[in-house]
Design an enzyme around this catalytic site. Structure first.
Site, PDB file in Angstrom:
ATOM      1  CG  ASP A   1      21.939  17.490 -16.545  1.00  0.00           C
ATOM      2  OD1 ASP A   1      21.736  18.718 -16.659  1.00  0.00           O
ATOM      3  OD2 ASP A   1      21.656  16.660 -17.424  1.00  0.00           O
TER       4      ASP A   1
ATOM      5  CG  HIS B   1      22.995  23.158 -12.446  1.00  0.00           C
ATOM      6  ND1 HIS B   1      22.580  22.090 -13.218  1.00  0.00           N
ATOM      7  CD2 HIS B   1      22.451  22.958 -11.217  1.00  0.00           C
ATOM      8  CE1 HIS B   1      21.831  21.282 -12.486  1.00  0.00           C
ATOM      9  NE2 HIS B   1      21.728  21.787 -11.273  1.00  0.00           N
TER      10      HIS B   1
END
Length: 424
Positions: A400, A396
């Site tokens: 995204d 992450h």
């Protein structure tokens, strides 16, 4: 008689120290030239250390699990003639001349037989009665297989290096009618108080370190998508019927690799490596797909290089070749490094959902779950379809959530309409 000392060789790639994983000989053994003496573990692969001489082992320089510096004394062998070690002339460190030692990359210690004679308790007779507290050499996979079969490993004759028990030894034991299946039923319910301590060394230690490093450094998140693979499975069956005899049989994996290649064209941020120390993301045009492969000593990830430039059958052939090499201990360090994205599958054991761990410094791993037939509603009708989940994980810090979801949905669209895999 003289003494020939073998030092820990320089394996290259700037490696200053390696872990001694396993000895294939012991003090007193007679060895021959080119016989494998020990396995050592680098950051990338297991490496054989062969003997350059004939002789008798007189001392070992370390114990399994010990980290040894390049150039330190690994083993001493008594040889005919003067040898290369003259203790009376000068200190040992200065007296030992470096002998040329060839090293060959390998993955699995069981893949090469050892020429030295094994202990009589292992080599003689169809049944080997070890002491009750003696732990026979065997990989975790062999131990689990023996437990599932109800076989006591201490009774099995091992034909691997240093008497190691192999899968085929279990098969031979069963064939001889010596399994515990004939034991009284009450034995299956006997109390057990035994314990077994297994040192975390060699490949298992490297796997543990990499998994711990990945979970501590990357910000993992997983995304699961359901895919109807009925059409691609029909295409696969058709291609195998038409071309299987001449081009080889196709599994689902080369179709998944092709889907990765096509989908990554629109999501270059996922075919990337992240150097978190330098704070640099490197996006790569080449798609080097790591294919997670289970071996007896742990999980290996051989790499299909330039999957974007390979045909369906070329990818299939390369996947098969690399998987076989990894399981048989033939994969080189180069074949086990350099991936840009990893594909992992447990095949028929794939379950419904999994949460694969990233193969750092990559930022994505695509996990394949098993195919099941389920009733689905298609155009208002209940029909039987072949369904499969993709359980994938992403870093992450780089990827995204929306990009990850759209990437997996792009793979889904390609597999559900498999003609689009080949439309440019």
């Amino acid at each position: 008689m003289g003494t020939h000392v073998i030092k820990m060789p320089d394996i290259g790639e700037g490696i200053a120290e390696v872990e001694l994983s396993v000895w294939h000989v012991k003090v007193g053994d007679m060895v021959v030239e080119d016989q494998v003496l020990a396995d050592v573990m680098t950051d990338k692969a297991m490496v054989d250390i062969p003997s350059p001489v004939h002789g008798k082992v007189i001392s070992l320089g370390g114990v399994p699990g010990e980290v040894m510096a390049v150039g330190s004394i690994l083993i001493s062998i008594e040889v005919e003639g003067a040898g290369n070690y003259k203790e009376s002339a000068q200190p040992a460190a200065a007296a030992v001349k470096e002998a040329p030692v060839a090293v060959a990359p390998k993955v699995e210690a069981e893949s090469k037989p050892v020429a030295a004679p094994r202990p009589a308790a292992v080599c003689q007779g169809p049944m080997v009665a070890r002491e009750a507290d003696e732990r026979p050499l065997a990989s975790p996979a062999v131990r689990k297989h023996a437990l599932d079969l109800g076989i006591q490993l201490r009774l099995v004759r091992g034909t691997g290096p240093a008497g190691r028990v192999l899968h085929e030894d279990l098969d031979a034991y069963l064939a001889q009618g010596q399994s515990n299946a004939s034991a009284p039923v009450a034995a299956a319910y006997a109390q057990r108080n035994d314990e077994e301590q297994i040192p975390v060394i060699g490949m298992r230690r490297k796997i543990a370190q990499r998994m711990q490093d990945a979970t501590q450094r990357a910000a993992h998140f997983s995304y699961v998508e359901e895919i109807d693979v009925t059409a691609v499975e029909e295409l696969r069956a058709h291609l195998n019927e038409k071309h299987g005899a001449t081009r080889g049989k196709l599994t689902l994996l080369p179709f998944l690799v092709r889907a990765l290649v096509v989908a990554l064209r629109d999501f270059p941020q996922i075919n990337a490596r992240y150097d978190d120390e330098a704070q640099v993301i490197t996006r790569l045009g080449a798609v080097h797909v790591g294919v997670a492969t289970q071996s007896d000593i742990g999980l290996m990830v051989p790499v299909v290089r330039h999957a974007e430039a390979r045909s369906l059958w070329d990818n299939a052939s390369e996947i098969s070749r690399l998987a076989t090499a990894a399981r048989n201990g033939k994969a080189s360090r180069d074949e086990l490094s350099g991936s840009t994205i990893t594909l992992t599958s447990l095949g028929a054991l794939g379950g419904i959902v999994s949460t694969p761990v990233l193969n750092l410094p990559e930022v994505a791993i695509v996990g394949v779950n098993k195919i099941v037939e389920r009733p689905m509603v298609v155009k208002g009708q209940i029909v039987i379809r072949k369904m499969m989940n993709l359980s994938s994980s992403f870093d992450h810090r780089v990827v995204d959530g929306m990009d990850a979801a759209q990437f997996i949905q792009a793979i889904r669209g390609l597999l559900e309409q498999p003609a689009t895999l080949f439309v440019e």
